[in-house]
Design an enzyme around this catalytic site. Structure first.
Site, PDB file in Angstrom:
ATOM      1  N   LYS A  76       0.810  -1.238   0.000  1.00  0.00           N
ATOM      2  CA  LYS A  76       0.000   0.000   0.000  1.00  0.00           C
ATOM      3  C   LYS A  76       0.839   1.281   0.000  1.00  0.00           C
ATOM      4  O   LYS A  76       0.364   2.312  -0.468  1.00  0.00           O
ATOM      5  CB  LYS A  76      -0.955   0.001   1.202  1.00  0.00           C
ATOM      6  CG  LYS A  76      -2.113  -0.968   1.055  1.00  0.00           C
ATOM      7  CD  LYS A  76      -3.052  -0.855   2.244  1.00  0.00           C
ATOM      8  CE  LYS A  76      -4.365  -1.537   1.942  1.00  0.00           C
ATOM      9  NZ  LYS A  76      -5.423  -1.141   2.877  1.00  0.00           N
ATOM     10  N   ASP A 112     -10.584   3.405   1.424  1.00  0.00           N
ATOM     11  CA  ASP A 112     -10.939   2.992   2.792  1.00  0.00           C
ATOM     12  C   ASP A 112     -11.608   4.140   3.552  1.00  0.00           C
ATOM     13  O   ASP A 112     -12.572   3.917   4.294  1.00  0.00           O
ATOM     14  CB  ASP A 112      -9.689   2.550   3.564  1.00  0.00           C
ATOM     15  CG  ASP A 112      -9.192   1.192   3.115  1.00  0.00           C
ATOM     16  OD1 ASP A 112     -10.009   0.384   2.639  1.00  0.00           O
ATOM     17  OD2 ASP A 112      -7.976   0.943   3.231  1.00  0.00           O
ATOM     18  N   GLY A 154      -2.110   1.370  10.350  1.00  0.00           N
ATOM     19  CA  GLY A 154      -2.540   1.771   9.013  1.00  0.00           C
ATOM     20  C   GLY A 154      -4.042   2.008   8.926  1.00  0.00           C
ATOM     21  O   GLY A 154      -4.494   2.984   8.307  1.00  0.00           O
ATOM     22  N   TYR A 248     -14.136  -7.067  10.534  1.00  0.00           N
ATOM     23  CA  TYR A 248     -15.328  -7.725   9.974  1.00  0.00           C
ATOM     24  C   TYR A 248     -15.389  -9.227  10.220  1.00  0.00           C
ATOM     25  O   TYR A 248     -16.373  -9.865   9.821  1.00  0.00           O
ATOM     26  CB  TYR A 248     -15.475  -7.404   8.473  1.00  0.00           C
ATOM     27  CG  TYR A 248     -14.283  -7.743   7.621  1.00  0.00           C
ATOM     28  CD1 TYR A 248     -13.351  -6.760   7.296  1.00  0.00           C
ATOM     29  CD2 TYR A 248     -14.100  -9.024   7.123  1.00  0.00           C
ATOM     30  CE1 TYR A 248     -12.255  -7.061   6.507  1.00  0.00           C
ATOM     31  CE2 TYR A 248     -13.013  -9.334   6.332  1.00  0.00           C
ATOM     32  CZ  TYR A 248     -12.091  -8.344   6.033  1.00  0.00           C
ATOM     33  OH  TYR A 248     -11.004  -8.641   5.255  1.00  0.00           O
TER      34      TYR A 248
HETATM   35  P1  ATR Z   1      -3.669  -2.196  10.592  1.00  0.00           P
HETATM   36  O1  ATR Z   1      -3.191  -1.836   9.221  1.00  0.00           O
HETATM   37  O2  ATR Z   1      -4.761  -3.236  10.584  1.00  0.00           O
HETATM   38  O3  ATR Z   1      -4.035  -0.985  11.374  1.00  0.00           O
HETATM   39  P2  ATR Z   1      -1.193  -2.290  12.025  1.00  0.00           P
HETATM   40  O4  ATR Z   1      -0.698  -1.104  11.264  1.00  0.00           O
HETATM   41  O5  ATR Z   1      -0.260  -3.418  12.281  1.00  0.00           O
HETATM   42  O6  ATR Z   1      -2.459  -2.927  11.319  1.00  0.00           O
HETATM   43  O7  ATR Z   1      -1.768  -1.736  13.420  1.00  0.00           O
HETATM   44  C1  ATR Z   1      -2.360  -2.594  14.337  1.00  0.00           C
HETATM   45  C2  ATR Z   1      -2.944  -1.765  15.496  1.00  0.00           C
HETATM   46  O8  ATR Z   1      -3.626  -2.645  16.383  1.00  0.00           O
HETATM   47  C3  ATR Z   1      -1.910  -1.038  16.327  1.00  0.00           C
HETATM   48  O9  ATR Z   1      -2.482   0.141  16.831  1.00  0.00           O
HETATM   49  C4  ATR Z   1      -1.643  -2.036  17.457  1.00  0.00           C
HETATM   50  O10 ATR Z   1      -1.131  -1.475  18.624  1.00  0.00           O
HETATM   51  P3  ATR Z   1       0.473  -1.200  18.786  1.00  0.00           P
HETATM   52  O11 ATR Z   1       0.757   0.035  17.988  1.00  0.00           O
HETATM   53  O12 ATR Z   1       0.684  -1.039  20.229  1.00  0.00           O
HETATM   54  O13 ATR Z   1       1.143  -2.421  18.224  1.00  0.00           O
HETATM   55  C5  ATR Z   1      -3.033  -2.548  17.687  1.00  0.00           C
HETATM   56  N1  ATR Z   1      -3.090  -3.878  18.302  1.00  0.00           N
HETATM   57  C6  ATR Z   1      -2.903  -5.071  17.692  1.00  0.00           C
HETATM   58  N2  ATR Z   1      -3.050  -6.080  18.569  1.00  0.00           N
HETATM   59  C7  ATR Z   1      -3.339  -5.506  19.784  1.00  0.00           C
HETATM   60  C8  ATR Z   1      -3.617  -6.014  21.094  1.00  0.00           C
HETATM   61  N3  ATR Z   1      -3.628  -7.329  21.347  1.00  0.00           N
HETATM   62  N4  ATR Z   1      -3.898  -5.122  22.070  1.00  0.00           N
HETATM   63  C9  ATR Z   1      -3.899  -3.781  21.820  1.00  0.00           C
HETATM   64  N5  ATR Z   1      -3.644  -3.252  20.609  1.00  0.00           N
HETATM   65  C10 ATR Z   1      -3.381  -4.093  19.596  1.00  0.00           C
END
Ligand code: ATR
Length: 300
Positions: A76, A112, A154, A248
């Site tokens: 992306k 999105d 993201g 989803y």
């Molecule tokens: P996406 O593109 O789906 O947003 P990403 O960029 O990897 O994926 O971001 C995932 C988000 O979910 C982040 O905000 C992450 O928190 P961190 O920045 O602390 O890693 C959050 N996240 C994922 N698993 C989590 C969990 N078990 N508890 C709290 N936050 C979580």
């Protein structure tokens, strides 16, 4: 699932999705069902493009007259240097999920953000047509409202941009890793002029902030698993707070269940997935697709 749309001729136009992996993508079934319904001679194909092969793939698409491409992980951001132009949403988000090809040019969009808003407005429109007294307020929702966004990755970037375009009053970004929440809030408020603040999930101000918000959006994958604790306590939610979980799978997340149990309106991520696809479909074909057919084809 069988594809009933395979009437390939010399006139068939090609669109698709690039990703690595791409096998999990539900976009082919969603778009091909909508092409069939609209009786458009298009086919939507998955293309596994390895990291480092993006430039060659895009040159190839240009050469074979592909009409449009969706972009999924991990490409992306990687596609951006190869584009001729970029929409304002894609620029702000820093990521592209839809490419449109024409006359040797490639335009990048991010559907999105508008897909997120379209799903929200559709939901609020349906609610307000059921209860007319709220129609005035709901038609512009979430304009002028205070919003909390969980997550700073993201997906959160796309949601924050969508909310700024919708004219919200303020956004609090709450994230497990505090530094990412603060950095995203600072970056986006500088770029958009909307008041934003980043904090950790354990911040003592988060319960009151959630209680006072009109909308809470979850963008983290943490809400998918019922075995994991909720990122916020349901006790913080007031019935006036709408909870929008862009996850989803499952269609009704543990966060949505908890929010419903305290009287909040809830919306899951399926319609955002449908609408981000529908907006891309329309950009490529000039035709508005049947979103009900797209949703059914997802089998979620
Ligand atoms: P996406 O593109 O789906 O947003 P990403 O960029 O990897 O994926 O971001 C995932 C988000 O979910 C982040 O905000 C992450 O928190 P961190 O920045 O602390 O890693 C959050 N996240 C994922 N698993 C989590 C969990 N078990 N508890 C709290 N936050 C979580």
């Amino acid at each position: 699932m069988p594809n009933n749309n395979l009437h390939i001729t010399g006139h068939t136009r090609i669109v698709g999705v690039i990703g690595a992996p791409v096998e999990h993508s539900r976009s082919p079934q969603m778009h091909n069902a909508a092409f069939a319904k609209a009786q458009l001679n298009y086919v939507y194909l998955p293309f596994h493009v390895r990291p480092g092969e993006v430039a060659r793939a895009l040159e190839g698409f240009k050469a074979i007259n592909v009409v449009g491409i969706n972009v999924t992980l991990p490409h992306k951001q990687a596609v951006i240097p190869f584009l001729t132009s970029l929409s304002r949403e894609a620029q702000l988000i820093g990521a592209v999920n839809t490419l449109s090809f024409g006359e040797g040019q490639i335009h990048g969009d991010n559907t999105d953000a508008p897909g997120f808003l379209q799903a929200l407005r559709e939901f609020k429109g349906e609610v307000s047509s059921e209860s007319r007294q709220h129609a005035g307020r709901d038609s512009s929702f979430p304009e002028g409202e205070d919003v909390v966004v969980l997550g700073a990755g993201g997906s959160a970037r796309a949601v924050v941009v969508a909310l700024t375009l919708a004219g919200v009053a303020s956004i609090v970004i709450a994230n497990r890793t505090v530094s990412k929440a603060i950095a995203l809030a600072e970056e986006m408020s500088k770029k958009t002029g909307v008041t934003m603040h980043g904090m950790g999930l354990a911040d003592s101000q988060l319960p009151a902030t959630v209680s006072q918000s009109a909308l809470l959006v979850n963008t983290t994958s943490a809400s998918m698993e019922s075995s994991q604790p909720l990122l916020i306590s349901a006790d913080w939610l007031q019935p006036r707070t709408m909870v929008y979980d862009i996850v989803y799978t499952p269609p009704i997340t543990p966060l949505m269940q908890a929010a419903s149990s305290v009287g909040c309106q809830t919306l899951g991520g399926i319609q955002m997935l449908v609408h981000q696809g529908a907006i891309a479909f329309e950009k490529w074909t000039g035709v508005t697709p049947c979103t009900e057919v797209m949703r059914q084809a997802l089998s979620l």
